[in-house]
Design an enzyme around this catalytic site. Structure first.
Site, PDB file in Angstrom:
ATOM      1  N   GLY A 184      10.223  -1.192  -6.006  1.00 47.96           N
ATOM      2  CA  GLY A 184      11.567  -1.650  -6.362  1.00 47.96           C
ATOM      3  C   GLY A 184      12.412  -2.068  -5.193  1.00 47.96           C
ATOM      4  O   GLY A 184      13.416  -2.755  -5.361  1.00 47.96           O
ATOM      5  N   ARG A 185      12.051  -1.638  -3.988  1.00 50.44           N
ATOM      6  CA  ARG A 185      12.776  -2.089  -2.797  1.00 50.44           C
ATOM      7  C   ARG A 185      11.848  -2.285  -1.602  1.00 50.44           C
ATOM      8  O   ARG A 185      12.308  -2.436  -0.475  1.00 50.44           O
ATOM      9  CB  ARG A 185      13.883  -1.100  -2.439  1.00 50.44           C
ATOM     10  N   LYS A 225      10.429  -1.904   3.671  1.00 50.85           N
ATOM     11  CA  LYS A 225      11.238  -1.146   2.718  1.00 50.85           C
ATOM     12  C   LYS A 225      12.712  -1.500   2.910  1.00 50.85           C
ATOM     13  O   LYS A 225      13.262  -1.310   3.993  1.00 50.85           O
ATOM     14  CB  LYS A 225      11.024   0.358   2.924  1.00 50.85           C
ATOM     15  N   GLY A 271      17.558  -2.926  -4.552  1.00 50.60           N
ATOM     16  CA  GLY A 271      16.385  -3.156  -3.724  1.00 50.60           C
ATOM     17  C   GLY A 271      16.602  -2.928  -2.251  1.00 50.60           C
ATOM     18  O   GLY A 271      15.760  -3.288  -1.428  1.00 50.60           O
ATOM     19  N   ARG A 297      -1.191   4.666  -5.153  1.00 44.81           N
ATOM     20  CA  ARG A 297      -0.705   5.973  -5.565  1.00 44.81           C
ATOM     21  C   ARG A 297      -1.424   6.441  -6.820  1.00 44.81           C
ATOM     22  O   ARG A 297      -2.084   5.660  -7.499  1.00 44.81           O
ATOM     23  CB  ARG A 297       0.804   5.876  -5.865  1.00 44.81           C
ATOM     24  N   ASP A 337       4.071   9.044  -8.640  1.00 47.41           N
ATOM     25  CA  ASP A 337       4.170   7.753  -7.959  1.00 47.41           C
ATOM     26  C   ASP A 337       4.459   7.919  -6.473  1.00 47.41           C
ATOM     27  O   ASP A 337       4.482   6.922  -5.739  1.00 47.41           O
ATOM     28  CB  ASP A 337       5.240   6.864  -8.613  1.00 47.41           C
ATOM     29  N   ASN A 338       4.662   9.155  -6.016  1.00 46.80           N
ATOM     30  CA  ASN A 338       4.851   9.433  -4.594  1.00 46.80           C
ATOM     31  C   ASN A 338       3.646  10.136  -3.980  1.00 46.80           C
ATOM     32  O   ASN A 338       3.741  10.678  -2.890  1.00 46.80           O
ATOM     33  CB  ASN A 338       6.094  10.295  -4.377  1.00 46.80           C
ATOM     34  N   ASP A 397       6.657   8.237   1.281  1.00 49.27           N
ATOM     35  CA  ASP A 397       7.872   8.177   0.464  1.00 49.27           C
ATOM     36  C   ASP A 397       8.782   9.351   0.782  1.00 49.27           C
ATOM     37  O   ASP A 397       9.109  10.187  -0.061  1.00 49.27           O
ATOM     38  CB  ASP A 397       7.519   8.143  -1.029  1.00 49.27           C
TER      39      ASP A 397
END
Length: 499
Positions: free
Chosen positions: A90-91, A111, A124, A181, A260-261, A270
């Site tokens: 997302g970013r 990032k 983002g 991930r 997701d991390n 992350d």
């Protein structure tokens, strides 16, 4: 003209079907400026010198040269135990892949480059505050000996970013052996895209575990065959157990252990509302947004198993459930074995003997009861070749109890003998202990101090702290202040997921 003219950029992930990602053009930052550049890391890739204005423009998103192909990965994940299908970069954007001098592959990931289709109403962007924290912690963890993503460089800009207040937009150049991930596998499983799930597993094996293919071909007829997909799951279980054992032994709380991390390589990444323990509190919660304490320090081993169970569910089109459950059953054993090994190293005990577990357990209970600083305790314990036991005991409110434990510890150390039957001297033991018990860790208050200075345009404290954290086991007497007990205000900082 380019930093990368002599360093080829590859695009293995971009060659996958477009179900895996969306190509995205980054949104340039306003008036970007370099904050810091990781020269020692850059040298591993043959990148020397100080980055110039051309590199600044490229990494800030204007222009993007042809040898980079930025894309946003698509994945899903369980966030605080709830499945969320609408996740992805997302970013951050994967710009490409490069190889270091040893031939290892690394993603070049930026990032804070602006909105992507997965930003979920977000902007983002990354703010200076969180970018500094990730840069510092990834480098601190690497210096401690943890497997982790790394920070190649960081820039700040005049782009306003709105969080709880208006902050400066920043950008992190992150290198990692992969950004795949657990959530990648979950996405393809829950959407029923099992062909892509299999392709993902094939590529993870090809890129990161090629020995699994070699082993499957070389096995003798009488050997029990381990299919590559089961072997892949075994590797992920083992690496995750080892990673979390390291966290527990070194007093690191991640804060947001969503699936997701979680890296399939068992590498910490992350970095968000993380913290290293100050006072030892096994129930410590570092994330102010974690109202239920799901990701508290002592919950991390169990959450690791929970996340692996979620991954196992995603592996069911590839591997039988019974086989997956068998491998899941090895996780706790592997984690406990690695944790015990690390704790024995921190205590200077090279051999396993009866009573060691009780000795360590009694120590941790005493530390928790007395709110003893975790890092400082082990560092002082490593100085008993030159300091009396009282030097350690003075960290405790109940000093008689501390002296009693130290006597038990001394007697245990006297039972250590080498292969020739000789006892290890205190000097020998403590020299080894000082190589595994850091004097310096990234305490939250230290990070906050350099953030406060950076937001006023002063980046010298940041550079100095980076220098200290790159050598956590050295004495560094000129930086003694970084090893002192944190002030009272530094123990109660509120860190949330906001970044």
């Amino acid at each position: 003209m380019s930093l990368w003219q002599h360093l080829p950029v590859y695009h293995r992930y971009a060659e996958l079907p477009e179900t895996f990602y969306i190509r995205v053009i980054p949104t340039p930052l306003e008036n970007p400026r370099w904050v810091t550049w990781n020269a020692p890391l850059a040298e591993h890739f043959g990148l020397t010198g100080v980055p110039d204005e051309i590199w600044l423009q490229i990494f800030s998103g204007e222009p993007v040269p042809d040898y980079f192909q930025p894309l946003a990965m698509k994945y899903a994940g369980h966030q605080f135990g709830v499945y969320n299908p609408a996740l992805g970069d997302g970013r951050g954007l994967l710009f490409g892949e490069i190889r270091d001098r040893q031939g290892r592959w690394f993603d070049v990931h930026l990032k804070g480059v602006g909105q992507t289709p997965y930003s979920r109403m977000g902007d983002g962007r990354a703010v200076l505050r969180s970018t500094i924290r990730e840069y510092l912690c990834s480098e601190a963890m690497a210096a401690l000996g943890s497997e982790t993503t790394r920070a190649l460089g960081m820039m700040v800009s005049d782009t306003p970013v709105y969080r709880e207040r208006v902050e400066q937009g920043a950008l992190l150049i992150r290198l990692g052996e992969t950004h795949i991930r657990f959530g990648h596998f979950e996405h393809f499983f829950y959407t029923g895209q099992h062909d892509d799930l299999r392709l993902l597993a094939d590529k993870v094996i090809e890129w990161h575990f090629p020995q699994l293919l070699l082993q499957s071909h070389q096995q003798q007829p009488y050997q029990q065959k381990v299919p590559p997909y089961l072997g892949l799951f075994q590797e992920i279980v083992q690496r995750t157990a080892k990673m979390i054992a390291f966290w527990q032994a070194y007093g690191f709380a991640h804060g947001v252990m969503n699936t997701d991390n979680m890296s399939v390589l068992g590498q910490t990444f992350d970095y968000g509302p993380f913290a290293f323990l100050d006072d030892y509190d096994p129930h410590f919660i570092c994330n102010h947004s974690d109202y239920q304490g799901r990701y508290a320090f002592d919950m991390q081993p169990g959450i690791g198993q929970w996340n692996l169970t979620a991954l196992a569910q995603a592996f069911t089109p590839l591997v039988g459930k019974n086989e997956l459950e068998t491998e899941l059953g090895t996780y706790t054993v592997l984690l406990n074995q690695e944790y015990s090994r690390l704790m024995r190293c921190k205590l200077g005990l090279q051999q396993h003997q009866d009573g060691d577990s009780e000795l360590c357990s009694d120590m941790l209970k005493l530390m928790a009861k007395n709110r003893v600083d975790y890092t400082l305790f082990f560092r002082r314990l490593s100085s008993l070749d030159a300091q009396p036991p009282e030097f350690v005991a003075e960290l405790f409110h109940d000093q008689p109890a501390a002296m009693q434990w130290l006597q038990q510890y001394r007697l245990r150390c006297e039972r250590e003998i080498d292969s020739a039957g000789h006892r290890y001297s205190a000097k020998q033991r403590c020299q080894v202990m000082r190589q595994v018990n850091p004097k310096f860790v990234l305490r939250n208050y230290l990070a906050q101090q350099v953030i406060d200075a950076a937001e006023q345009g002063d980046f010298l404290p940041l550079e100095q702290l980076i220098q200290v954290l790159q050598h956590p086991y050295d004495e560094q007497p000129m930086f003694e202040q970084y090893a002192e007990l944190p002030p009272a205000w530094g123990k109660c900082l509120e860190i949330s997921c906001s970044s």
